[in-house]
Write an enzyme that holds these catalytic residues in place. Structure first.
Site, PDB file in Angstrom:
ATOM      1  N   SER A 289     -55.948  72.064  13.481  1.00 24.25           N
ATOM      2  CA  SER A 289     -56.285  73.060  12.280  1.00 24.25           C
ATOM      3  C   SER A 289     -57.623  73.612  12.898  1.00 24.25           C
ATOM      4  O   SER A 289     -58.730  73.000  12.837  1.00 24.25           O
ATOM      5  CB  SER A 289     -56.388  72.339  11.261  1.00 24.25           C
ATOM      6  OG  SER A 289     -57.221  73.264  10.311  1.00 24.25           O
TER       7      SER A 289
ATOM      8  N   HIS B  77     -52.684  75.329  14.315  1.00 22.20           N
ATOM      9  CA  HIS B  77     -52.554  75.365  12.756  1.00 22.20           C
ATOM     10  C   HIS B  77     -53.612  76.237  12.044  1.00 22.20           C
ATOM     11  O   HIS B  77     -54.603  75.963  12.437  1.00 22.20           O
ATOM     12  CB  HIS B  77     -52.661  73.969  12.313  1.00 22.20           C
ATOM     13  CG  HIS B  77     -52.257  73.793  10.929  1.00 22.20           C
ATOM     14  ND1 HIS B  77     -50.918  73.930  10.276  1.00 22.20           N
ATOM     15  CD2 HIS B  77     -53.196  73.623   9.655  1.00 22.20           C
ATOM     16  CE1 HIS B  77     -51.044  73.672   8.792  1.00 22.20           C
ATOM     17  NE2 HIS B  77     -52.323  73.720   8.705  1.00 22.20           N
TER      18      HIS B  77
ATOM     19  N   ASP C 145     -55.171  77.629   8.713  1.00 22.64           N
ATOM     20  CA  ASP C 145     -55.219  77.482   7.232  1.00 22.64           C
ATOM     21  C   ASP C 145     -55.946  78.793   6.717  1.00 22.64           C
ATOM     22  O   ASP C 145     -57.027  79.113   6.760  1.00 22.64           O
ATOM     23  CB  ASP C 145     -56.090  76.517   6.955  1.00 22.64           C
ATOM     24  CG  ASP C 145     -55.647  75.062   7.458  1.00 22.64           C
ATOM     25  OD1 ASP C 145     -54.486  74.930   6.745  1.00 22.64           O
ATOM     26  OD2 ASP C 145     -56.267  74.329   8.089  1.00 22.64           O
TER      27      ASP C 145
ATOM     28  N   MET D 122     -56.688  80.597   3.394  1.00 15.43           N
ATOM     29  CA  MET D 122     -57.398  80.289   2.011  1.00 15.43           C
ATOM     30  C   MET D 122     -57.846  81.706   1.095  1.00 15.43           C
ATOM     31  O   MET D 122     -58.770  82.470   1.632  1.00 15.43           O
ATOM     32  CB  MET D 122     -58.218  79.019   1.803  1.00 15.43           C
ATOM     33  CG  MET D 122     -57.855  77.868   2.851  1.00 15.43           C
ATOM     34  SD  MET D 122     -59.348  76.809   2.692  1.00 15.43           S
ATOM     35  CE  MET D 122     -58.486  75.360   3.609  1.00 15.43           C
TER      36      MET D 122
ATOM     37  N   HIS E 220     -50.410  78.409   7.673  1.00 12.01           N
ATOM     38  CA  HIS E 220     -50.346  77.976   6.293  1.00 12.01           C
ATOM     39  C   HIS E 220     -51.087  78.335   5.426  1.00 12.01           C
ATOM     40  O   HIS E 220     -52.137  78.457   5.531  1.00 12.01           O
ATOM     41  CB  HIS E 220     -50.748  76.133   6.515  1.00 12.01           C
ATOM     42  CG  HIS E 220     -51.101  75.463   5.487  1.00 12.01           C
ATOM     43  ND1 HIS E 220     -51.911  74.461   5.261  1.00 12.01           N
ATOM     44  CD2 HIS E 220     -50.384  75.632   4.088  1.00 12.01           C
ATOM     45  CE1 HIS E 220     -51.542  73.790   4.090  1.00 12.01           C
ATOM     46  NE2 HIS E 220     -50.855  74.652   3.409  1.00 12.01           N
TER      47      HIS E 220
ATOM     48  N   MET F 139     -52.350  79.133   1.938  1.00 11.98           N
ATOM     49  CA  MET F 139     -52.903  78.766   0.690  1.00 11.98           C
ATOM     50  C   MET F 139     -53.310  79.816  -0.111  1.00 11.98           C
ATOM     51  O   MET F 139     -54.536  79.917  -0.491  1.00 11.98           O
ATOM     52  CB  MET F 139     -53.932  77.670   1.045  1.00 11.98           C
ATOM     53  CG  MET F 139     -53.198  76.215   1.614  1.00 11.98           C
ATOM     54  SD  MET F 139     -54.544  75.190   2.399  1.00 11.98           S
ATOM     55  CE  MET F 139     -54.574  76.205   3.995  1.00 11.98           C
TER      56      MET F 139
ATOM     57  N   MET G 148     -48.543  67.813   2.432  1.00 11.94           N
ATOM     58  CA  MET G 148     -49.990  67.626   2.348  1.00 11.94           C
ATOM     59  C   MET G 148     -50.489  66.388   2.051  1.00 11.94           C
ATOM     60  O   MET G 148     -49.822  65.848   1.043  1.00 11.94           O
ATOM     61  CB  MET G 148     -50.677  68.876   1.363  1.00 11.94           C
ATOM     62  CG  MET G 148     -50.632  70.202   1.472  1.00 11.94           C
ATOM     63  SD  MET G 148     -51.323  70.692   2.724  1.00 11.94           S
ATOM     64  CE  MET G 148     -53.061  70.510   2.360  1.00 11.94           C
TER      65      MET G 148
ATOM     66  N   GLY H 133     -57.752  72.973   0.481  1.00 12.48           N
ATOM     67  CA  GLY H 133     -58.766  73.672   0.228  1.00 12.48           C
ATOM     68  C   GLY H 133     -59.823  73.224   1.315  1.00 12.48           C
ATOM     69  O   GLY H 133     -60.671  74.036   1.352  1.00 12.48           O
ATOM     70  N   PHE H 134     -59.879  72.074   1.748  1.00 13.56           N
ATOM     71  CA  PHE H 134     -60.858  71.805   2.671  1.00 13.56           C
ATOM     72  C   PHE H 134     -60.539  70.792   3.893  1.00 13.56           C
ATOM     73  O   PHE H 134     -59.769  69.877   3.589  1.00 13.56           O
ATOM     74  CB  PHE H 134     -62.126  70.915   1.786  1.00 13.56           C
ATOM     75  CG  PHE H 134     -62.515  71.696   0.520  1.00 13.56           C
ATOM     76  CD1 PHE H 134     -63.573  72.731   0.973  1.00 13.56           C
ATOM     77  CD2 PHE H 134     -62.006  71.661  -0.415  1.00 13.56           C
ATOM     78  CE1 PHE H 134     -64.034  73.514  -0.216  1.00 13.56           C
ATOM     79  CE2 PHE H 134     -62.531  72.260  -1.756  1.00 13.56           C
ATOM     80  CZ  PHE H 134     -63.568  73.341  -1.479  1.00 13.56           C
ATOM     81  N   GLY H 135     -61.393  71.034   5.050  1.00 15.96           N
ATOM     82  CA  GLY H 135     -60.999  70.057   5.916  1.00 15.96           C
ATOM     83  C   GLY H 135     -62.015  68.672   5.654  1.00 15.96           C
ATOM     84  O   GLY H 135     -62.510  68.779   4.851  1.00 15.96           O
TER      85      GLY H 135
ATOM     86  N   ASP I  50     -50.256  67.263   7.023  1.00 14.25           N
ATOM     87  CA  ASP I  50     -51.680  67.900   6.931  1.00 14.25           C
ATOM     88  C   ASP I  50     -52.648  67.449   6.104  1.00 14.25           C
ATOM     89  O   ASP I  50     -52.338  67.316   5.099  1.00 14.25           O
ATOM     90  CB  ASP I  50     -51.323  69.398   6.760  1.00 14.25           C
ATOM     91  CG  ASP I  50     -52.325  70.229   6.717  1.00 14.25           C
ATOM     92  OD1 ASP I  50     -53.487  69.759   7.025  1.00 14.25           O
ATOM     93  OD2 ASP I  50     -52.437  71.442   6.433  1.00 14.25           O
ATOM     94  N   GLY I  51     -53.654  66.813   6.747  1.00 14.08           N
ATOM     95  CA  GLY I  51     -54.857  66.394   5.954  1.00 14.08           C
ATOM     96  C   GLY I  51     -55.285  64.927   6.028  1.00 14.08           C
ATOM     97  O   GLY I  51     -54.393  64.118   6.155  1.00 14.08           O
ATOM     98  N   GLY I  52     -56.288  64.476   6.695  1.00 11.18           N
ATOM     99  CA  GLY I  52     -56.779  63.354   6.957  1.00 11.18           C
ATOM    100  C   GLY I  52     -56.153  62.740   8.234  1.00 11.18           C
ATOM    101  O   GLY I  52     -56.204  61.401   8.225  1.00 11.18           O
TER     102      GLY I  52
HETATM  103  C1  DX5 Z   1     -56.646  71.601   3.949  1.00 15.77           C
HETATM  104  C2  DX5 Z   1     -56.088  72.311   5.423  1.00 15.77           C
HETATM  105  C3  DX5 Z   1     -55.827  71.420   6.383  1.00 15.77           C
HETATM  106  C4  DX5 Z   1     -56.991  70.998   6.930  1.00 15.77           C
HETATM  107  C5  DX5 Z   1     -57.076  69.569   7.734  1.00 15.77           C
HETATM  108  O1  DX5 Z   1     -56.432  72.517   3.048  1.00 15.77           O
HETATM  109  O2  DX5 Z   1     -54.741  72.718   5.085  1.00 15.77           O
HETATM  110  O3  DX5 Z   1     -55.089  72.155   7.278  1.00 15.77           O
HETATM  111  O4  DX5 Z   1     -57.710  72.005   7.835  1.00 15.77           O
HETATM  112  O5  DX5 Z   1     -58.205  69.257   8.065  1.00 15.77           O
HETATM  113  P1  DX5 Z   1     -58.508  67.645   8.603  1.00 15.77           P
HETATM  114  O6  DX5 Z   1     -57.855  67.283   9.654  1.00 15.77           O
HETATM  115  O7  DX5 Z   1     -59.860  67.543   8.983  1.00 15.77           O
HETATM  116  O8  DX5 Z   1     -58.120  66.816   7.127  1.00 15.77           O
HETATM  117 ZN    ZN Z   2     -53.260  73.297   6.524  1.00 12.26          ZN
END
Ligand code: DX5
Ligand code: ZN
Length: 229
Positions: free
Chosen positions: A16, A41, A43, A45, A75, A77, A146, A151-153, A184-186
């Site tokens: 991402s 990927h 993102d 927002m 993606h 959002m 998700m 909203g955040f990495g 996607d996420g963590g």
């Molecule tokens: C969150 C995004 C993710 C994010 C994942 O809203 O959709 O794609 O960038 O980041 P990590 O891998 O750091 O959780």
């Molecule tokens: Zn994403």
């Protein structure tokens, strides 16, 4: 799709770019692809559907002009989605996914993506039920689950999503679909194994990849973790 386990070759790593150095975005994308990434990927927002603002179609088209030919996995959002679908299709997106709650007419938005020559996907928030996508499952090239709130990495993986991944894998297998199942996420070196074991085949990783000193080393390590699953 059969119920056989997927081989390691079926797995895709999707960095991402939300966690990339935006001042050197072209180089960053080239670097992760050279390091073994499969998909980029992207993102998007809007500070409305999610409480953060990232980047739009101009950045996607700038990456294409820079020479990036790998699939770009947009993606969305954002809310609403239809106008940005058109703009991202023109900007060179490969996949376009959106959250079903963000479109008044989900089927129409999916058709729009297909008509514009892109591959449609739906993204489900942690609290969104899988049944929301079941009537549309045949129309999807990607199902994005998700594993954090969007909203955040850099957020922690939510473990109860593993059950939803397993249920999604069963649903796709029952319909004999080869739809990508993206999580996607963590996703990182500590979590990717359980995500793959639950049935995902496409792994978004932002901070785990761009936060590492050596992209090749971390992407190889992520693949090694799932090579025997
Ligand atoms: C969150 C995004 C993710 C994010 C994942 O809203 O959709 O794609 O960038 O980041 P990590 O891998 O750091 O959780
Ligand atoms: Zn994403």
């Amino acid at each position: 799709m059969s119920t056989e386990k997927l081989s390691a070759n079926s797995y895709s790593i999707a960095p991402s770019i939300l966690s990339a150095d935006f001042a050197r975005l072209g180089e960053e994308v080239e670097a992760v692809l050279a390091a073994g990434a499969d998909i980029i990927h992207f993102d998007v927002m809007d500070n409305h559907y999610v409480p953060n603002l990232s980047f739009g179609p101009m950045i996607c088209s700038a990456l294409r002009k820079y020479g990036i030919t790998a699939p770009i996995d947009v993606h969305l959002m954002v809310e609403p989605v239809d106008d940005l679908i058109l703009q991202f299709a023109d900007a060179g997106a490969t996949y376009i996914s959106f959250h079903p709650e963000a479109s008044k007419h989900v089927d129409r938005s999916l058709q729009l993506i297909r008509e514009k020559g892109c591959k449609p996907g739906l993204a489900l928030n942690p609290a969104s039920n899988l049944q929301l996508v079941e009537p549309l499952i045949q129309q999807l090239d990607m199902l994005l689950l998700m594993s954090v709130n969007p909203g955040f990495g850099g957020q922690a993986f939510i473990p109860y999503i593993l059950d939803k991944i397993r249920a999604a894998r069963s649903m796709l297998d029952e319909h004999k679909l080869s739809t990508l199942l993206e999580v996607d996420g963590g996703v990182n070196l500590d979590t990717i194994e359980q995500v793959a074991a639950a049935g995902a085949d496409t792994f978004v990783a932002g901070s785990a990849i761009f936060g590492a000193d050596d992209y090749h080393q971390v992407i190889t390590a992520l693949r090694d973790k799932i090579s025997t699953i």
